[in-house]
Design a protein around this motif. Structure first.
Motif, PDB file in Angstrom:
ATOM      1  N   VAL A 138       5.326  16.776  19.416  1.00  0.00           N
ATOM      2  CA  VAL A 138       7.016  17.326  19.342  1.00  0.00           C
ATOM      3  C   VAL A 138       7.762  16.722  18.451  1.00  0.00           C
ATOM      4  O   VAL A 138       8.508  17.348  17.724  1.00  0.00           O
ATOM      5  N   SER A 139       7.593  15.392  18.559  1.00  0.00           N
ATOM      6  CA  SER A 139       8.890  14.779  17.581  1.00  0.00           C
ATOM      7  C   SER A 139       8.114  14.128  16.363  1.00  0.00           C
ATOM      8  O   SER A 139       9.114  13.780  15.327  1.00  0.00           O
ATOM      9  N   SER A 140       7.126  14.085  16.172  1.00  0.00           N
ATOM     10  CA  SER A 140       6.502  13.426  14.778  1.00  0.00           C
ATOM     11  C   SER A 140       4.898  14.163  14.567  1.00  0.00           C
ATOM     12  O   SER A 140       4.417  14.770  15.542  1.00  0.00           O
ATOM     13  N   ALA A 141       4.527  13.724  13.669  1.00  0.00           N
ATOM     14  CA  ALA A 141       2.722  14.096  13.459  1.00  0.00           C
ATOM     15  C   ALA A 141       2.084  12.748  13.001  1.00  0.00           C
ATOM     16  O   ALA A 141       2.675  11.826  12.262  1.00  0.00           O
ATOM     17  N   LEU A 142       0.923  12.701  13.164  1.00  0.00           N
ATOM     18  CA  LEU A 142       0.219  11.395  13.018  1.00  0.00           C
ATOM     19  C   LEU A 142      -1.190  11.741  12.344  1.00  0.00           C
ATOM     20  O   LEU A 142      -1.883  12.662  12.719  1.00  0.00           O
ATOM     21  N   THR A 143      -2.012  10.866  11.855  1.00  0.00           N
ATOM     22  CA  THR A 143      -3.333  10.743  11.395  1.00  0.00           C
ATOM     23  C   THR A 143      -3.965   9.586  12.096  1.00  0.00           C
ATOM     24  O   THR A 143      -3.670   8.467  12.012  1.00  0.00           O
ATOM     25  N   VAL A 144      -5.147   9.911  12.526  1.00  0.00           N
ATOM     26  CA  VAL A 144      -6.174   9.124  13.273  1.00  0.00           C
ATOM     27  C   VAL A 144      -7.234   8.764  12.167  1.00  0.00           C
ATOM     28  O   VAL A 144      -7.867   9.609  11.827  1.00  0.00           O
ATOM     29  N   THR A 145      -7.276   7.619  11.810  1.00  0.00           N
ATOM     30  CA  THR A 145      -8.241   7.125  10.770  1.00  0.00           C
ATOM     31  C   THR A 145      -9.442   6.004  11.372  1.00  0.00           C
ATOM     32  O   THR A 145     -10.456   5.718  10.807  1.00  0.00           O
ATOM     33  N   GLU A 146      -8.972   5.663  12.425  1.00  0.00           N
ATOM     34  CA  GLU A 146     -10.141   4.577  12.866  1.00  0.00           C
ATOM     35  C   GLU A 146     -11.679   5.305  13.236  1.00  0.00           C
ATOM     36  O   GLU A 146     -11.655   6.377  13.738  1.00  0.00           O
ATOM     37  N   PRO A 147     -12.657   4.766  12.673  1.00  0.00           N
ATOM     38  CA  PRO A 147     -13.870   5.490  13.016  1.00  0.00           C
ATOM     39  C   PRO A 147     -14.217   5.736  14.471  1.00  0.00           C
ATOM     40  O   PRO A 147     -14.887   7.019  14.653  1.00  0.00           O
ATOM     41  N   ALA A 148     -14.124   4.847  15.168  1.00  0.00           N
ATOM     42  CA  ALA A 148     -14.685   5.260  16.882  1.00  0.00           C
ATOM     43  C   ALA A 148     -13.642   6.512  17.038  1.00  0.00           C
ATOM     44  O   ALA A 148     -14.053   7.298  17.900  1.00  0.00           O
ATOM     45  N   GLU A 149     -12.366   6.432  16.761  1.00  0.00           N
ATOM     46  CA  GLU A 149     -11.680   7.553  17.254  1.00  0.00           C
ATOM     47  C   GLU A 149     -12.010   8.711  16.529  1.00  0.00           C
ATOM     48  O   GLU A 149     -12.208   9.778  17.185  1.00  0.00           O
ATOM     49  N   LEU A 150     -12.289   8.657  15.297  1.00  0.00           N
ATOM     50  CA  LEU A 150     -12.861   9.920  14.627  1.00  0.00           C
ATOM     51  C   LEU A 150     -14.133  10.453  15.360  1.00  0.00           C
ATOM     52  O   LEU A 150     -14.243  11.551  15.237  1.00  0.00           O
ATOM     53  N   GLY A 151     -15.049   9.736  15.864  1.00  0.00           N
ATOM     54  CA  GLY A 151     -16.121  10.100  16.463  1.00  0.00           C
ATOM     55  C   GLY A 151     -15.951  10.746  17.725  1.00  0.00           C
ATOM     56  O   GLY A 151     -16.735  11.849  18.039  1.00  0.00           O
ATOM     57  N   LEU A 152     -15.102  10.231  18.605  1.00  0.00           N
ATOM     58  CA  LEU A 152     -14.333  10.840  19.539  1.00  0.00           C
ATOM     59  C   LEU A 152     -14.066  12.444  19.186  1.00  0.00           C
ATOM     60  O   LEU A 152     -14.569  13.460  20.026  1.00  0.00           O
ATOM     61  N   TYR A 153     -13.287  12.440  18.209  1.00  0.00           N
ATOM     62  CA  TYR A 153     -12.895  13.876  17.806  1.00  0.00           C
ATOM     63  C   TYR A 153     -13.736  14.835  17.630  1.00  0.00           C
ATOM     64  O   TYR A 153     -13.936  16.123  17.802  1.00  0.00           O
ATOM     65  N   ARG A 154     -14.804  14.280  16.703  1.00  0.00           N
ATOM     66  CA  ARG A 154     -15.890  15.053  16.363  1.00  0.00           C
ATOM     67  C   ARG A 154     -16.769  15.497  17.426  1.00  0.00           C
ATOM     68  O   ARG A 154     -17.307  16.869  17.596  1.00  0.00           O
ATOM     69  N   GLU A 155     -16.859  14.619  18.303  1.00  0.00           N
ATOM     70  CA  GLU A 155     -17.668  15.193  19.603  1.00  0.00           C
ATOM     71  C   GLU A 155     -17.071  15.951  20.521  1.00  0.00           C
ATOM     72  O   GLU A 155     -17.342  17.134  21.190  1.00  0.00           O
ATOM     73  N   ALA A 156     -15.522  16.029  20.497  1.00  0.00           N
ATOM     74  CA  ALA A 156     -14.797  16.936  21.153  1.00  0.00           C
ATOM     75  C   ALA A 156     -14.813  18.220  20.441  1.00  0.00           C
ATOM     76  O   ALA A 156     -15.125  19.443  21.155  1.00  0.00           O
ATOM     77  N   PHE A 157     -14.622  18.270  19.151  1.00  0.00           N
ATOM     78  CA  PHE A 157     -14.861  19.682  18.544  1.00  0.00           C
ATOM     79  C   PHE A 157     -16.142  20.303  18.827  1.00  0.00           C
ATOM     80  O   PHE A 157     -16.415  21.571  18.936  1.00  0.00           O
ATOM     81  N   SER A 158     -17.289  19.374  18.617  1.00  0.00           N
ATOM     82  CA  SER A 158     -18.543  19.837  18.992  1.00  0.00           C
ATOM     83  C   SER A 158     -18.694  20.592  20.523  1.00  0.00           C
ATOM     84  O   SER A 158     -19.220  21.621  20.631  1.00  0.00           O
ATOM     85  N   ARG A 159     -18.231  19.863  21.333  1.00  0.00           N
ATOM     86  CA  ARG A 159     -18.057  20.651  22.500  1.00  0.00           C
ATOM     87  C   ARG A 159     -17.231  21.784  22.921  1.00  0.00           C
ATOM     88  O   ARG A 159     -17.492  22.690  23.388  1.00  0.00           O
ATOM     89  N   LEU A 160     -15.961  21.659  22.070  1.00  0.00           N
ATOM     90  CA  LEU A 160     -15.100  22.871  22.119  1.00  0.00           C
ATOM     91  C   LEU A 160     -15.817  24.107  21.443  1.00  0.00           C
ATOM     92  O   LEU A 160     -15.832  25.235  21.914  1.00  0.00           O
ATOM     93  N   SER A 161     -16.585  23.992  20.272  1.00  0.00           N
ATOM     94  CA  SER A 161     -17.172  24.930  19.327  1.00  0.00           C
ATOM     95  C   SER A 161     -18.399  25.400  20.224  1.00  0.00           C
ATOM     96  O   SER A 161     -18.622  26.657  20.235  1.00  0.00           O
ATOM     97  N   GLY A 162     -19.140  24.801  20.882  1.00  0.00           N
ATOM     98  CA  GLY A 162     -20.132  24.961  22.050  1.00  0.00           C
ATOM     99  C   GLY A 162     -19.748  26.030  22.840  1.00  0.00           C
ATOM    100  O   GLY A 162     -20.607  26.875  23.383  1.00  0.00           O
ATOM    101  N   ALA A 163     -18.351  26.016  23.389  1.00  0.00           N
ATOM    102  CA  ALA A 163     -18.089  26.848  24.400  1.00  0.00           C
ATOM    103  C   ALA A 163     -17.365  28.191  23.876  1.00  0.00           C
ATOM    104  O   ALA A 163     -17.059  29.059  24.427  1.00  0.00           O
ATOM    105  N   ALA A 164     -17.186  28.180  22.567  1.00  0.00           N
ATOM    106  CA  ALA A 164     -16.476  29.354  21.904  1.00  0.00           C
ATOM    107  C   ALA A 164     -17.498  30.624  21.566  1.00  0.00           C
ATOM    108  O   ALA A 164     -18.647  30.255  21.541  1.00  0.00           O
ATOM    109  N   LEU A 165     -16.906  31.586  21.768  1.00  0.00           N
ATOM    110  CA  LEU A 165     -17.663  32.825  21.234  1.00  0.00           C
ATOM    111  C   LEU A 165     -17.410  33.151  19.623  1.00  0.00           C
ATOM    112  O   LEU A 165     -15.962  33.190  19.074  1.00  0.00           O
ATOM    113  N   TYR A 166     -18.578  33.709  18.962  1.00  0.00           N
ATOM    114  CA  TYR A 166     -18.349  33.951  17.558  1.00  0.00           C
ATOM    115  C   TYR A 166     -18.885  35.370  17.305  1.00  0.00           C
ATOM    116  O   TYR A 166     -19.538  35.960  18.149  1.00  0.00           O
ATOM    117  N   GLY A 167     -18.445  35.676  16.183  1.00  0.00           N
ATOM    118  CA  GLY A 167     -19.002  37.072  15.586  1.00  0.00           C
ATOM    119  C   GLY A 167     -18.717  38.357  16.441  1.00  0.00           C
ATOM    120  O   GLY A 167     -17.511  38.242  16.722  1.00  0.00           O
TER     121      GLY A 167
END
Length: 221
Positions: free
Chosen positions: A172-201
């Protein structure tokens, strides 16, 4: 919005590295929205393969001019920054060229709620959904939609954009960028799980057509 101030990681703090806090939106947008959009354009041009999760609104690079006008108008009103919405919208529209240049690819997951969050009223929403239906089959775009009642193997989380070396998050008040490798890994895993629940085509198109029908029926509300 869409800027990328540097945010320190826990490791950086433990090692005594310099801590750079995020820059408040009101400071970042002190001259209006156009300059920030220039930065976003550079970011997209430098990101050949990006991933984005946007649960409650339309991903910025797919927004129509009318939809973007409402969004940036709300930003200006809420933050009290200079009103240069037409210039900001023009730059936001310009960044969409990455979808057509043959050099970029984006994996995007929307929540079904994004199709129903009322931005500008039925006509704006109907035209916005038409735009998505028109572009959903672009080679540069893999667009998934998570149904509102889908069972998702992931706790509810905020919107985020993954690029080569970081994750961009808007607050709400600002924006940020996360660059810590371990945290990036969590975001990638989160995206994988979210995309796995999505419908395509065709299944995603059906959700879009259902939403369009809703907004067509809401015309007289």
């Amino acid at each position: 919005m869409g800027v990328r101030p540097v945010v320190s990681s826990r490791r950086a703090q433990e090692e005594g590295d310099t801590v750079t806090s995020s820059v408040p939106w009101q400071e970042r947008l002190s001259s209006g929205t156009e300059a920030v959009q220039d930065e976003v354009i550079r970011w997209y041009q430098e990101t050949p393969h990006g991933q984005a999760y946007v649960p409650t609104m339309i991903w910025g690079t797919l927004q129509t001019e009318a939809y973007a006008t409402v969004i940036l108008g709300q930003v200006v009103d809420f933050l009290g920054v200079p009103n240069d919405v037409p210039a900001g919208v023009a730059k936001r529209t310009r960044r969409q060229q990455v979808l057509y240049d043959g050099e970029h690819r984006y994996d995007v997951v929307l929540g079904e709620q994004a199709l129903y969050t009322n931005i500008g009223g039925p006509e704006v929403m109907r035209d916005q959904i038409d735009r998505i239906l028109r572009d959903i089959d672009l080679p540069s775009l893999a667009l998934g939609i998570i149904p509102a009642t889908a069972l998702v193997d992931m706790l509810p989380v905020h919107a985020f954009n993954l690029h080569g070396d970081g994750v961009h998050v808007e607050l709400v008040s600002s924006a940020l960028t996360v660059t810590e490798p371990a945290e990036l890994g969590l975001y990638r895993e989160a995206f994988s799980r979210l995309s796995g629940a999505a419908l395509y085509g065709d299944d995603a198109k059906e959700l879009l057509r259902k939403a369009r029908s809703f907004w067509s029926g809401a015309e007289g509300d």
